[in-house]
Design a protein around this motif. Structure first.
Motif, PDB file in Angstrom:
ATOM      1  N   MET A 139       0.928  -1.150   0.100  1.00 25.08           N
ATOM      2  CA  MET A 139       0.038   0.028  -0.013  1.00 25.08           C
ATOM      3  C   MET A 139       0.953   1.406  -0.161  1.00 25.08           C
ATOM      4  SD  MET A 139      -3.056   1.048   2.636  1.00 25.08           S
ATOM      5  CE  MET A 139      -3.568  -0.683   2.392  1.00 25.08           C
ATOM      6  N   THR A 140       0.506   2.259  -1.028  1.00 30.79           N
ATOM      7  CA  THR A 140       1.366   3.477  -1.047  1.00 30.79           C
ATOM      8  C   THR A 140       0.970   4.553  -0.277  1.00 30.79           C
ATOM      9  OG1 THR A 140       0.211   4.302  -2.921  1.00 30.79           O
ATOM     10  CG2 THR A 140       1.839   2.795  -3.493  1.00 30.79           C
ATOM     11  N   HIS A 141       1.875   5.377   0.029  1.00 31.41           N
ATOM     12  CA  HIS A 141       1.449   6.584   0.741  1.00 31.41           C
ATOM     13  C   HIS A 141       0.211   7.221   0.190  1.00 31.41           C
ATOM     14  CE1 HIS A 141       4.747   6.298   3.351  1.00 31.41           C
ATOM     15  NE2 HIS A 141       5.732   6.363   2.448  1.00 31.41           N
ATOM     16  N   ALA A 142       0.245   7.538  -1.105  1.00 26.89           N
ATOM     17  CA  ALA A 142      -1.014   7.937  -1.933  1.00 26.89           C
ATOM     18  C   ALA A 142      -2.065   7.309  -1.726  1.00 26.89           C
ATOM     19  CB  ALA A 142      -0.583   8.045  -3.365  1.00 26.89           C
ATOM     20  N   GLN A 143      -2.270   5.929  -1.918  1.00 28.78           N
ATOM     21  CA  GLN A 143      -3.412   5.039  -1.205  1.00 28.78           C
ATOM     22  C   GLN A 143      -3.857   5.540  -0.105  1.00 28.78           C
ATOM     23  OE1 GLN A 143      -1.515   1.398  -2.322  1.00 28.78           O
ATOM     24  NE2 GLN A 143      -2.809   1.337  -4.116  1.00 28.78           N
ATOM     25  N   LEU A 144      -3.061   5.515   0.895  1.00 30.30           N
ATOM     26  CA  LEU A 144      -3.591   5.679   2.372  1.00 30.30           C
ATOM     27  C   LEU A 144      -4.108   6.987   2.344  1.00 30.30           C
ATOM     28  CD1 LEU A 144      -0.291   4.323   4.241  1.00 30.30           C
ATOM     29  CD2 LEU A 144      -2.879   3.571   4.530  1.00 30.30           C
ATOM     30  N   LEU A 145      -3.652   8.094   1.880  1.00 27.70           N
ATOM     31  CA  LEU A 145      -4.162   9.271   1.907  1.00 27.70           C
ATOM     32  C   LEU A 145      -5.413   9.497   1.240  1.00 27.70           C
ATOM     33  CD1 LEU A 145      -0.453  11.310   1.783  1.00 27.70           C
ATOM     34  CD2 LEU A 145      -2.259  11.253   3.676  1.00 27.70           C
ATOM     35  N   ALA A 146      -5.519   8.879   0.045  1.00 28.15           N
ATOM     36  CA  ALA A 146      -6.834   8.716  -0.784  1.00 28.15           C
ATOM     37  C   ALA A 146      -7.781   7.943   0.119  1.00 28.15           C
ATOM     38  CB  ALA A 146      -6.594   8.211  -2.198  1.00 28.15           C
ATOM     39  N   PHE A 147      -7.630   7.055   1.037  1.00 29.45           N
ATOM     40  CA  PHE A 147      -8.524   6.489   1.469  1.00 29.45           C
ATOM     41  C   PHE A 147      -9.221   7.432   2.889  1.00 29.45           C
ATOM     42  CE2 PHE A 147      -9.847   3.929   5.219  1.00 29.45           C
ATOM     43  CZ  PHE A 147     -10.626   2.994   4.708  1.00 29.45           C
ATOM     44  N   GLU A 148      -8.057   8.164   3.601  1.00 25.02           N
ATOM     45  CA  GLU A 148      -8.181   9.194   4.508  1.00 25.02           C
ATOM     46  C   GLU A 148      -9.190  10.291   4.062  1.00 25.02           C
ATOM     47  OE1 GLU A 148      -8.512  10.643   8.501  1.00 25.02           O
ATOM     48  OE2 GLU A 148      -7.844   8.830   7.520  1.00 25.02           O
ATOM     49  N   ALA A 149      -8.832  10.547   2.829  1.00 24.28           N
ATOM     50  CA  ALA A 149      -9.728  11.759   2.052  1.00 24.28           C
ATOM     51  C   ALA A 149     -11.221  11.242   1.961  1.00 24.28           C
ATOM     52  CB  ALA A 149      -8.921  12.119   0.843  1.00 24.28           C
ATOM     53  N   GLN A 150     -11.237  10.156   1.553  1.00 24.35           N
ATOM     54  CA  GLN A 150     -12.488   9.726   1.402  1.00 24.35           C
ATOM     55  C   GLN A 150     -13.507   9.375   2.563  1.00 24.35           C
ATOM     56  OE1 GLN A 150     -12.054   6.015  -0.749  1.00 24.35           O
ATOM     57  NE2 GLN A 150     -11.698   7.098  -2.737  1.00 24.35           N
ATOM     58  N   HIS A 151     -12.611   9.091   3.669  1.00 25.26           N
ATOM     59  CA  HIS A 151     -13.187   8.915   5.060  1.00 25.26           C
ATOM     60  C   HIS A 151     -12.547   9.546   6.090  1.00 25.26           C
ATOM     61  CE1 HIS A 151     -14.951   5.279   3.035  1.00 25.26           C
ATOM     62  NE2 HIS A 151     -13.685   5.103   2.609  1.00 25.26           N
ATOM     63  N   PRO A 152     -12.776  10.953   6.219  1.00 19.32           N
ATOM     64  CA  PRO A 152     -12.190  11.635   7.178  1.00 19.32           C
ATOM     65  C   PRO A 152     -12.193  11.705   8.448  1.00 19.32           C
ATOM     66  CG  PRO A 152     -13.811  13.271   5.993  1.00 19.32           C
ATOM     67  CD  PRO A 152     -13.767  11.678   5.332  1.00 19.32           C
ATOM     68  N   ARG A 153     -13.570  11.213   9.157  1.00 21.61           N
ATOM     69  CA  ARG A 153     -13.849  11.297  10.467  1.00 21.61           C
ATOM     70  C   ARG A 153     -13.801   9.675  10.806  1.00 21.61           C
ATOM     71  NH1 ARG A 153     -17.022  15.626  12.258  1.00 21.61           N
ATOM     72  NH2 ARG A 153     -17.211  14.125  14.274  1.00 21.61           N
ATOM     73  N   HIS A 154     -13.452   9.452  12.020  1.00 23.12           N
ATOM     74  CA  HIS A 154     -13.506   8.248  12.544  1.00 23.12           C
ATOM     75  C   HIS A 154     -15.006   7.681  12.983  1.00 23.12           C
ATOM     76  CE1 HIS A 154     -11.672   4.502  14.388  1.00 23.12           C
ATOM     77  NE2 HIS A 154     -12.305   4.724  15.334  1.00 23.12           N
ATOM     78  N   THR A 155     -15.242   6.609  12.200  1.00 20.66           N
ATOM     79  CA  THR A 155     -16.694   6.013  12.681  1.00 20.66           C
ATOM     80  C   THR A 155     -16.442   4.634  12.744  1.00 20.66           C
ATOM     81  OG1 THR A 155     -17.202   5.954  10.151  1.00 20.66           O
ATOM     82  CG2 THR A 155     -17.693   7.845  11.487  1.00 20.66           C
ATOM     83  N   PRO A 156     -17.594   3.909  13.299  1.00 20.61           N
ATOM     84  CA  PRO A 156     -17.428   2.558  13.051  1.00 20.61           C
ATOM     85  C   PRO A 156     -17.462   1.683  11.649  1.00 20.61           C
ATOM     86  CG  PRO A 156     -18.946   3.057  14.689  1.00 20.61           C
ATOM     87  CD  PRO A 156     -18.650   4.420  13.810  1.00 20.61           C
ATOM     88  N   THR A 157     -17.962   2.428  10.782  1.00 19.24           N
ATOM     89  CA  THR A 157     -17.759   2.046   9.332  1.00 19.24           C
ATOM     90  C   THR A 157     -16.462   2.242   8.802  1.00 19.24           C
ATOM     91  OG1 THR A 157     -19.874   2.777   8.891  1.00 19.24           O
ATOM     92  CG2 THR A 157     -18.654   2.493   7.059  1.00 19.24           C
ATOM     93  N   LYS A 158     -15.781   3.289   9.087  1.00 13.55           N
ATOM     94  CA  LYS A 158     -14.406   3.469   8.814  1.00 13.55           C
ATOM     95  C   LYS A 158     -13.502   2.298   9.441  1.00 13.55           C
ATOM     96  CE  LYS A 158     -10.649   6.796   8.762  1.00 13.55           C
ATOM     97  NZ  LYS A 158     -10.182   8.175   9.021  1.00 13.55           N
ATOM     98  N   ALA A 159     -13.626   2.364  10.578  1.00 16.53           N
ATOM     99  CA  ALA A 159     -12.967   1.161  11.233  1.00 16.53           C
ATOM    100  C   ALA A 159     -13.145  -0.178  10.585  1.00 16.53           C
ATOM    101  CB  ALA A 159     -13.288   0.846  12.862  1.00 16.53           C
TER     102      ALA A 159
END
Length: 76
Positions: free
Chosen positions: A1-21
């Motif tokens: 997993m690249t840095h770009a992929q991690l940041l893209a995932f975070e951009a799509q899910h910026p808040r910590h929710t049970p769904t994100k977990a």
């Protein structure tokens, strides 16, 4: 997993929710703790900053605010 992929995932899910977990565990195949460690590393890396400067800055600022709050609690 690249840095770009991690940041893209975070951009799509910026808040910590049970769904994100759940998505972290199922889509990325890693634990939440590992995700946040890798995310912080990605936000500090040149590759991550180049890939998504806005999200990287948001993550660095969030970490800085938490560190400041933690230091204030310890000092009190």
């Amino acid at each position: 997993m690249t840095h770009a992929q991690l940041l893209a995932f975070e951009a799509q899910h910026p808040r910590h929710t049970p769904t994100k977990a759940a998505r972290i565990r199922h889509e990325l195949g890693i634990t939440e703790v590992r995700y946040y460690v890798l995310l912080a590393r990605a936000a500090r890396s040149a590759e991550g900053i180049a890939a998504d400067p806005t999200t990287a800055r948001m993550i660095r600022e969030r970490a800085s605010r938490r560190a400041t709050a933690r230091a204030a609690r310890v000092a009190a």
